[in-house]
Design a protein around this motif. Structure first.
Motif, short mmCIF file in Angstrom:
data_model
loop_
_atom_site.label_atom_id
_atom_site.label_comp_id
_atom_site.label_asym_id
_atom_site.label_seq_id
_atom_site.Cartn_x
_atom_site.Cartn_y
_atom_site.Cartn_z
N ILE A 1 1.49 6.04 -10.94
CA ILE A 1 2.40 5.91 -12.07
C ILE A 1 1.69 6.12 -13.41
CG2 ILE A 1 4.05 4.39 -13.23
CD1 ILE A 1 4.91 5.31 -10.42
N ILE A 2 0.58 5.46 -13.60
CA ILE A 2 -0.09 5.50 -14.91
C ILE A 2 -0.90 6.78 -15.09
CG2 ILE A 2 -1.78 4.34 -16.37
CD1 ILE A 2 -0.78 1.69 -15.20
N CYS A 3 -1.73 7.13 -14.07
CA CYS A 3 -2.62 8.29 -14.21
C CYS A 3 -1.98 9.60 -13.76
CB CYS A 3 -3.90 8.06 -13.43
SG CYS A 3 -4.86 6.67 -14.05
N GLY A 4 -0.93 9.54 -12.98
CA GLY A 4 -0.29 10.75 -12.48
C GLY A 4 -1.11 11.46 -11.41
N CYS A 5 -1.90 10.71 -10.67
CA CYS A 5 -2.73 11.27 -9.59
C CYS A 5 -2.18 10.80 -8.25
CB CYS A 5 -4.18 10.83 -9.77
SG CYS A 5 -4.89 11.37 -11.33
N SER A 6 -2.89 11.13 -7.19
CA SER A 6 -2.44 10.76 -5.84
C SER A 6 -2.78 9.29 -5.56
CB SER A 6 -3.11 11.65 -4.81
OG SER A 6 -2.77 11.22 -3.52
N GLY A 7 -1.75 8.49 -5.34
CA GLY A 7 -1.94 7.09 -5.04
C GLY A 7 -2.48 6.86 -3.64
N VAL A 8 -2.09 7.70 -2.70
CA VAL A 8 -2.55 7.56 -1.32
C VAL A 8 -4.05 7.83 -1.24
CG1 VAL A 8 -2.31 8.46 1.01
CG2 VAL A 8 -0.29 8.13 -0.40
N ILE A 9 -4.50 8.90 -1.90
CA ILE A 9 -5.94 9.20 -1.91
C ILE A 9 -6.71 8.09 -2.60
CG2 ILE A 9 -7.67 10.80 -2.82
CD1 ILE A 9 -5.72 13.06 -2.27
N ALA A 10 -6.13 7.51 -3.64
CA ALA A 10 -6.81 6.42 -4.35
C ALA A 10 -6.99 5.20 -3.46
CB ALA A 10 -6.01 6.04 -5.60
N VAL A 11 -5.96 4.83 -2.71
CA VAL A 11 -6.07 3.66 -1.83
C VAL A 11 -7.05 3.93 -0.70
CG1 VAL A 11 -4.78 2.18 -0.24
CG2 VAL A 11 -3.78 2.82 -2.42
N VAL A 12 -7.03 5.13 -0.15
CA VAL A 12 -7.97 5.47 0.92
C VAL A 12 -9.41 5.43 0.40
CG1 VAL A 12 -8.73 7.35 2.44
CG2 VAL A 12 -6.31 6.76 2.29
N CYS A 13 -9.65 6.00 -0.77
CA CYS A 13 -11.01 5.98 -1.34
C CYS A 13 -11.45 4.57 -1.69
CB CYS A 13 -11.08 6.87 -2.57
SG CYS A 13 -11.05 8.62 -2.19
N CYS A 14 -10.53 3.74 -2.15
CA CYS A 14 -10.85 2.34 -2.42
C CYS A 14 -11.27 1.63 -1.14
CB CYS A 14 -9.64 1.63 -3.04
SG CYS A 14 -9.89 -0.10 -3.40
N GLY A 15 -10.55 1.84 -0.07
CA GLY A 15 -10.90 1.22 1.21
C GLY A 15 -12.22 1.72 1.77
N ILE A 16 -12.44 3.03 1.69
CA ILE A 16 -13.70 3.58 2.19
C ILE A 16 -14.88 3.08 1.37
CG2 ILE A 16 -15.01 5.74 2.41
CD1 ILE A 16 -12.39 7.09 3.23
N PHE A 17 -14.73 3.05 0.04
CA PHE A 17 -15.82 2.58 -0.83
C PHE A 17 -16.10 1.10 -0.58
CE2 PHE A 17 -17.61 0.96 -4.77
CZ PHE A 17 -18.59 1.93 -5.03
N THR A 18 -15.05 0.30 -0.42
CA THR A 18 -15.23 -1.13 -0.16
C THR A 18 -15.89 -1.36 1.19
OG1 THR A 18 -13.29 -1.60 -1.51
CG2 THR A 18 -14.05 -3.36 -0.05
N ASN A 19 -15.49 -0.59 2.18
CA ASN A 19 -16.10 -0.73 3.51
C ASN A 19 -17.56 -0.29 3.50
OD1 ASN A 19 -16.26 -1.25 6.25
ND2 ASN A 19 -15.68 0.84 6.77
N ALA A 20 -17.87 0.77 2.78
CA ALA A 20 -19.23 1.30 2.80
C ALA A 20 -20.21 0.43 2.03
CB ALA A 20 -19.23 2.72 2.22
N PHE A 21 -19.80 -0.09 0.89
CA PHE A 21 -20.73 -0.81 0.03
C PHE A 21 -20.51 -2.31 -0.04
CE2 PHE A 21 -20.56 3.54 -1.65
CZ PHE A 21 -21.89 3.87 -1.49
N GLY A 22 -19.46 -2.81 0.56
CA GLY A 22 -19.17 -4.24 0.49
C GLY A 22 -19.16 -4.92 1.84
N LEU A 23 -20.05 -4.51 2.73
CA LEU A 23 -20.03 -5.04 4.09
C LEU A 23 -20.30 -6.53 4.16
CD1 LEU A 23 -21.81 -2.15 6.02
CD2 LEU A 23 -19.41 -2.77 6.06
#
Length: 103
Positions: free
Chosen positions: A79-101
């Motif tokens: 809504i705010i940035c006008g980008c893909s929300g699905v890609i954002a959530v997937v990247c958030c999950g991957i980043f959290t899994n990779a660096f926040g174990l």
């Protein structure tokens, strides 16, 4: 097709050349990934500040925080940035899994 014209969507039916199509694609995908990585880093910071004992209260706070950040990531990106929300959530999950174990 007339249904979409009646919705009066902006830029619907506009001709897009190849260069502009690639620009839109990379803005949507790259912007979504950037927002997701930023929220993933924020989520790791928040989870590291929370108490990590095995009590039921801290478990509920961690689960609530994780779900809230996922919804906020989608909303901010879509809504705010006008980008893909699905890609954002997937990247958030991957980043959290990779660096926040540890959290």
């Amino acid at each position: 097709n007339s249904f979409f014209y009646e919705l009066d969507l902006p830029n619907f039916g506009e001709n897009i050349d190849v260069a502009r199509g690639f620009a839109i694609f990379f803005r949507m995908a790259g912007g979504g990934a950037a927002v997701g990585i930023a929220y993933g880093f924020t989520l790791i910071c928040i989870l590291s500040m929370l108490d990590r004992r095995l009590s039921s209260e801290s478990n509920m706070i961690e689960i609530t925080t994780t779900l809230s950040v996922a919804y906020l990531t989608f909303y901010t990106s879509e809504i705010i940035c006008g980008c893909s929300g699905v890609i954002a959530v997937v990247c958030c999950g991957i980043f959290t899994n990779a660096f926040g174990l540890g959290y």
